[in-house]
Design an enzyme around this catalytic site. Structure first.
Site, PDB file in Angstrom:
ATOM      1  N   ASP A 154     -15.852  43.234  22.410  1.00 17.95           N
ATOM      2  CA  ASP A 154     -16.132  41.862  22.835  1.00 17.95           C
ATOM      3  C   ASP A 154     -16.488  41.912  24.320  1.00 17.95           C
ATOM      4  OD1 ASP A 154     -16.507  39.152  22.777  1.00 17.95           O
ATOM      5  OD2 ASP A 154     -14.517  38.667  22.007  1.00 17.95           O
TER       6      ASP A 154
ATOM      7  N   CYS B 278       6.002  46.972   1.540  1.00 18.54           N
ATOM      8  CA  CYS B 278       5.438  47.966   2.455  1.00 18.54           C
ATOM      9  C   CYS B 278       6.567  48.867   2.967  1.00 18.54           C
ATOM     10  CB  CYS B 278       4.698  47.285   3.610  1.00 18.54           C
ATOM     11  SG  CYS B 278       5.762  46.619   4.895  1.00 18.54           S
TER      12      CYS B 278
ATOM     13  N   CYS C 153       8.136  41.986   1.357  1.00 19.20           N
ATOM     14  CA  CYS C 153       7.117  42.695   0.584  1.00 19.20           C
ATOM     15  C   CYS C 153       7.580  44.110   0.300  1.00 19.20           C
ATOM     16  CB  CYS C 153       5.751  42.639   1.273  1.00 19.20           C
ATOM     17  SG  CYS C 153       5.361  43.980   2.393  1.00 19.20           S
TER      18      CYS C 153
ATOM     19  N   CYS D 101       9.222  47.030   4.978  1.00 18.27           N
ATOM     20  CA  CYS D 101      10.062  46.126   4.191  1.00 18.27           C
ATOM     21  C   CYS D 101      10.991  46.867   3.227  1.00 18.27           C
ATOM     22  CB  CYS D 101       9.198  45.122   3.434  1.00 18.27           C
ATOM     23  SG  CYS D 101       8.402  43.928   4.526  1.00 18.27           S
TER      24      CYS D 101
HETATM   25  N1  GUN Z   1     -13.143  35.740  20.390  1.00 21.10           N
HETATM   26  C1  GUN Z   1     -12.673  34.625  19.803  1.00 21.10           C
HETATM   27  N2  GUN Z   1     -13.603  33.618  19.856  1.00 21.10           N
HETATM   28  C2  GUN Z   1     -14.672  34.127  20.485  1.00 21.10           C
HETATM   29  C3  GUN Z   1     -15.955  33.578  20.842  1.00 21.10           C
HETATM   30  O1  GUN Z   1     -16.291  32.419  20.579  1.00 21.10           O
HETATM   31  N3  GUN Z   1     -16.832  34.425  21.493  1.00 21.10           N
HETATM   32  C4  GUN Z   1     -16.490  35.723  21.796  1.00 21.10           C
HETATM   33  N4  GUN Z   1     -17.402  36.493  22.375  1.00 21.10           N
HETATM   34  N5  GUN Z   1     -15.300  36.236  21.462  1.00 21.10           N
HETATM   35  C5  GUN Z   1     -14.399  35.460  20.826  1.00 21.10           C
HETATM   36 ZN    ZN Z   2       6.213  44.401   4.415  1.00 19.66          ZN
END
Ligand code: GUN
Ligand code: ZN
Length: 669
Positions: A85, A272, A270, A275
């Site tokens: 991101d 896993c 659960c 758990c």
């Molecule tokens: N992570 C959560 N929402 C967003 C978003 O609207 N844009 C970006 N780039 N990252 C995010």
């Molecule tokens: Zn679990």
């Protein structure tokens, strides 16, 4: 980047795409990995793709240096596909960041990310329209700039537009011009935090209207398994989750139907590893950090399990059943599901015409599934043969095997059984249909056709279903002069305008001949008059071969030539040479047509699969699993086959198969 679809259900896609670090299968979850303080090794959970934040790396001298030197894969110790991101989220939280769009794209490229993200502006929900429009303008400009700046980097281009559905659609259309590789839907975290699932559905569905079908979509910040099924059914392919950590830090266990607090647990939720190896008390007594790590492990396990469950549901064709079930776990999710009912047309465009599993009714929302709507439309293809209509209640399936025995033979004039508005008493020449939930009216001849033969609904009928059936009966009855309705139908669905008939009635057998069955199916499946075109009007002239085991029709011949075969699992007619030639003559273009380019004509003639890139045009009504006619631009018939995609996908895809072709041996007949 090429995305290839393998299975479909509703708008969901099981598909694959390749990045420099491997193949990714959708739908999938990208665990969020913190570049500096990750404690869980997500590889061990089967993660094929992870997401990390390039802005956090950029801001930390030590991380930045290591990422630029050794690459991001080494930095976070993950050999598979990495998405990063851009810092947009930090931008939305802090209002300002010290990197621009061009720099952040170049930085992501420099650290060897597989998929990078431009610096979109995540506009909050419910802001003033002017603000959303201003932000959007920048988001779109940056998407364009990113597409020019990147070299080999695969690119995310984020759909924004706040809670203005038309802005979402506009944004999606605009950014699609710049040929990104994945289209995330952004700024939905606040909606999910507020449990505004109906608004989430609007934001996603309007975004989908503007996005191409041939690229994966990522629902940004969606990390709770409770929403995965709904989002996948709307066409979302990727999720990212920091939630598994954030919830764990607050001692919360994610479950596919909600969240559990450790403080309330008397049993582990659960099976896993975490758990089964710990008790709630043991966890409560642990140091917080150690406990959070274990709960995060559970959360990730549950999240991936839900992804696997969803994939299985797609392959089996029962995703909507899962969606309806999941959405019952919170009233606000149910609001989301109910909002989705406004998008049945969108769903129908991409929903396969035949599926493996039966249609299970889970509640009145099931009446809005696109199968039901499609049936209503396809019924229009059937022309009444008689002036009289008899409506019988449902029996065991197939109806035609049981209806006669249960309702017509049992009829004794002494005990009035039928209702009508008219005083006609001779019904020997009648069309016979069944009234049933969820498909409304089912002509007897269609009782072995998918999904009319493959569905179950509760016998205890809810009010919505009653209204729905009343309307279906009203609409279908318009075509007839005299309508006779069985007592059970009148009672079960509270029909009020019909009077009990005391006179003796002349009734036909509630049976359907093989010939009539074939013609009804042909009209329904291919369009009005197709039954006549394929089989003529003389039953003597065709030969029907049936399965010894099931007694169902298998092949239909004229002399030695097969006209059609009947597919055993769904009752669809599969065109053979003669069938294709006759339908091509009967149905004008563009019906059933897939038009291929000149280059690919020789391949189609040889019966080779048709690839999307060779399709110039196709009938909008084509859906996955439909029979199609492959023609050239002059509408010359080349071959026939089964569509692997919907027309909307065929138009957007430039790679992969569109049609599984069958060669036509002799092109005249
Ligand atoms: N992570 C959560 N929402 C967003 C978003 O609207 N844009 C970006 N780039 N990252 C995010
Ligand atoms: Zn679990």
């Amino acid at each position: 980047m090429d995305f290839e679809i393998r299975y479909k259900d509703a708008m969901a896609r099981i598909g694959t795409f390749e990045t420099p670090h491997g193949t990714v299968t959708t739908p999938n979850l990208m665990p969020v990995v913190h570049p500096g303080k990750q404690t869980l090794d997500v590889k061990q959970f089967g993660a094929e793709i992870v997401i990390t934040n390039s802005y956090i790396i950029y801001k930390n001298e030590h991380l930045k240096e290591k990422a630029l030197k050794d690459g991001v894969h080494s930095l976070i110790d993950f050999p598979g596909t990495i998405e990063t991101d851009s810092g947009s989220f930090q931008l939305s939280v802090y209002g300002d960041i010290d990197i621009n769009n061009e720099e952040v794209i170049k930085f992501q490229e420099a650290i060897g990310t597989d998929i990078g993200t431009s610096l979109d502006i995540p506009t909050a929900p419910y802001v003033k329209r002017e603000e959303a429009e201003e932000d959007l303008k920048i988001t779109i400009e940056r998407a364009e700039e990113a597409s020019k700046v990147r070299k080999k980097l695969l690119l995310n281009s984020v759909v924004q537009g706040s809670t203005y559905p038309d802005l979402r659609e506009y944004c999606a259309k605009e950014i699609s011009k710049y040929d990104a590789d994945i289209y995330p839907i952004g700024a939905v975290v606040p909606l999910m935090e507020m449990y505004r699932y109906a608004d989430l559905v609007d934001a996603v569905m309007y975004s989908m209207r503007g996005l191409p079908e041939n690229k994966p979509r990522h629902l940004m910040g969606a990390g709770h398994p409770m929403v995965f099924a709904l989002a996948v059914a709307m066409g979302c392919d990727l999720f990212d989750s920091a939630a598994y950590i954030l919830y764990a830090n607050k001692d919360r266990f994610m479950m596919p139907d909600g969240t559990l607090k450790l403080e309330n647990l008397i049993e582990m939720p659960c099976s896993c590893r975490v758990c089964t190896e710990h008790t709630p008390d043991q966890l409560r007594q642990m140091p917080q950090e150690q406990r959070a790590k274990l709960i995060a492990e559970h959360n990730l396990h549950i999240s991936f399990a839900e992804i696997r469950r969803i994939r299985q549901a797609i392959v089996d064709g029962e995703l909507m059943k899962l969606v309806e079930t999941r959405c019952r776990s919170h009233p606000f999710l149910l609001d989301g599901l109910r909002r989705l009912q406004e998008y049945t047309d969108d769903m129908e465009k991409l929903n396969p015409s035949s599926k493996k599993s039966a249609f299970f009714y889970t509640g009145y929302e099931s009446l809005s599934r696109s199968e039901v709507q499609r049936h209503k439309e396809k019924l229009e293809n059937i022309t009444p043969k008689n002036k009289n209509l008899i409506i019988l209640p449902s029996t065991s399936k197939p109806y035609s095997k049981h209806a006669n025995k249960e309702y017509i033979k049992k009829y004794t004039p002494k005990i009035p059984t039928f209702y009508s508005k008219t005083t006609n008493t001779d019904y020997t020449e009648s069309d016979i249909v069944i009234a049933d939930i969820p498909f409304g009216i089912i002509p007897l001849g269609l009782d072995e056709f998918y999904p009319l033969a493959q569905n179950e609904s509760p016998t205890n009928t809810d009010e919505n279903s009653k209204k729905y059936i009343q309307q279906a009966i009203n609409e279908y009855s318009q075509k007839y002069e005299n309508i006779l309705i069985h007592r059970k139908v009148v009672g079960k669905y509270d029909l009020t305008d019909y009077k009990l008939i005391e006179e003796e009635l002349k009734l036909p057998e509630a049976k359907v001949t093989d010939f009539d069955r074939l013609k009804t199916i042909a009209d329904y499946q291919f369009g009005k008059g197709s039954g006549d075109a394929l089989f003529g009007d003389n039953p003597e002239k065709i030969k029907i071969e049936k399965s010894k085991k099931t007694g169902k029709i298998r092949h239909v011949y004229q002399d030695d030539d097969i006209i059609v075969n009947m597919r055993a699992n769904d009752g669809f007619l599969i065109l053979s040479d003669l069938g294709a030639i006759r339908l091509h003559k009967h149905l004008p273009s563009p019906n059933l047509r897939v038009v291929v380019s000149e280059d690919s004509e020789p391949y189609a003639l040889k019966g080779k699969s048709v690839f999307n890139k060779f399709v110039i045009d196709c009938d909008e009504k084509i859906r996955r699993n439909d029979e199609v006619l492959i023609v050239n631009k002059d509408d010359k018939l080349l071959a026939c086959g089964k569509s692997l995609l919907s027309s909307y996908e065929i138009k957007d895809f430039n790679t992969g198969q569109a049609i599984k072709t069958r060669k036509i041996k002799k092109l005249t007949g």
